[in-house]
Write a protein that holds these residues in place. Sequence first.
Motif, mmCIF file in Angstrom:
data_model
loop_
_atom_site.group_PDB
_atom_site.id
_atom_site.type_symbol
_atom_site.label_atom_id
_atom_site.label_comp_id
_atom_site.label_asym_id
_atom_site.label_seq_id
_atom_site.Cartn_x
_atom_site.Cartn_y
_atom_site.Cartn_z
ATOM 1 N N ASN A 148 7.057 4.039 5.714
ATOM 2 C CA ASN A 148 6.269 2.910 6.204
ATOM 3 C C ASN A 148 5.403 3.318 7.394
ATOM 4 O O ASN A 148 4.244 2.925 7.493
ATOM 5 C CB ASN A 148 7.186 1.749 6.607
ATOM 6 N N LYS A 149 5.957 4.116 8.290
ATOM 7 C CA LYS A 149 5.200 4.546 9.469
ATOM 8 C C LYS A 149 4.010 5.409 9.063
ATOM 9 O O LYS A 149 2.910 5.256 9.593
ATOM 10 C CB LYS A 149 6.103 5.303 10.437
ATOM 11 N N TYR A 199 2.448 5.274 6.200
ATOM 12 C CA TYR A 199 1.491 4.389 5.534
ATOM 13 C C TYR A 199 0.613 3.668 6.548
ATOM 14 O O TYR A 199 -0.611 3.643 6.424
ATOM 15 C CB TYR A 199 2.235 3.379 4.640
ATOM 16 N N ILE A 200 1.240 3.072 7.570
ATOM 17 C CA ILE A 200 0.465 2.349 8.583
ATOM 18 C C ILE A 200 -0.411 3.309 9.369
ATOM 19 O O ILE A 200 -1.570 3.004 9.658
ATOM 20 C CB ILE A 200 1.393 1.539 9.508
ATOM 21 N N LEU A 204 5.443 -2.022 13.672
ATOM 22 C CA LEU A 204 6.618 -1.911 12.807
ATOM 23 C C LEU A 204 7.775 -2.762 13.319
ATOM 24 O O LEU A 204 8.438 -3.460 12.547
ATOM 25 C CB LEU A 204 7.050 -0.437 12.704
ATOM 26 N N VAL A 246 9.799 -4.040 10.022
ATOM 27 C CA VAL A 246 9.633 -3.033 8.988
ATOM 28 C C VAL A 246 10.318 -1.759 9.457
ATOM 29 O O VAL A 246 10.081 -1.285 10.564
ATOM 30 C CB VAL A 246 8.132 -2.761 8.709
ATOM 31 N N ALA A 257 10.705 1.924 9.890
ATOM 32 C CA ALA A 257 9.710 3.002 9.931
ATOM 33 C C ALA A 257 10.024 4.122 8.960
ATOM 34 O O ALA A 257 9.113 4.725 8.391
ATOM 35 C CB ALA A 257 9.604 3.548 11.347
ATOM 36 N N ALA A 295 7.670 3.644 1.691
ATOM 37 C CA ALA A 295 6.545 2.752 1.971
ATOM 38 C C ALA A 295 6.563 1.510 1.091
ATOM 39 O O ALA A 295 6.680 1.594 -0.128
ATOM 40 C CB ALA A 295 5.234 3.493 1.790
ATOM 41 N N SER A 321 3.885 -1.257 0.783
ATOM 42 C CA SER A 321 2.527 -1.535 1.242
ATOM 43 C C SER A 321 2.337 -2.994 1.638
ATOM 44 O O SER A 321 1.674 -3.291 2.631
ATOM 45 C CB SER A 321 1.499 -1.133 0.185
ATOM 46 N N CYS A 339 4.002 -3.602 5.049
ATOM 47 C CA CYS A 339 3.232 -2.926 6.100
ATOM 48 C C CYS A 339 1.932 -3.673 6.379
ATOM 49 O O CYS A 339 1.560 -3.865 7.543
ATOM 50 C CB CYS A 339 2.937 -1.487 5.698
ATOM 51 N N ASP A 340 1.249 -4.099 5.327
ATOM 52 C CA ASP A 340 -0.005 -4.827 5.506
ATOM 53 C C ASP A 340 0.231 -6.173 6.197
ATOM 54 O O ASP A 340 -0.562 -6.582 7.042
ATOM 55 C CB ASP A 340 -0.710 -5.043 4.168
#
Length: 104
Positions: free
Chosen positions: A3-4, A6-7, A25, A30, A32, A36, A38, A41-42
């Motif tokens: 996730n980290k 991705y962001i 995050l 979320v 990290a 991911a 998405s 994260c979005d």
Amino acid sequence: MTNKEYITKSLNGLNISEDDIDIILLKGSVNADAPADSRACDMAVYHRMSAVVKSVMQNVSEGGYSISWNMEAVKLFYAALCNELGVENVLVNRPKIRNRSNLW
């Protein structure tokens, strides 16, 4: 991809610090290091757009060299993100309806 990552990659051109990404995050709940997600994260970026805007609001000038940010590009990025997620764009001024019937 986590996730980290991705962001970090999705906000790459906006000069976001790693601390701001950690806050996004954390505030978005979320993980990290999880694989991911998405959408999560979005949504975290959407809810913490203030951290993104804060980072790009800085204009730097030093010794004949200057950097300025294109706020219209940031607004377009945010509008596209809102459209993709199907959520309200809070950065756009919406027309207000007022009762003016007493003037007639």
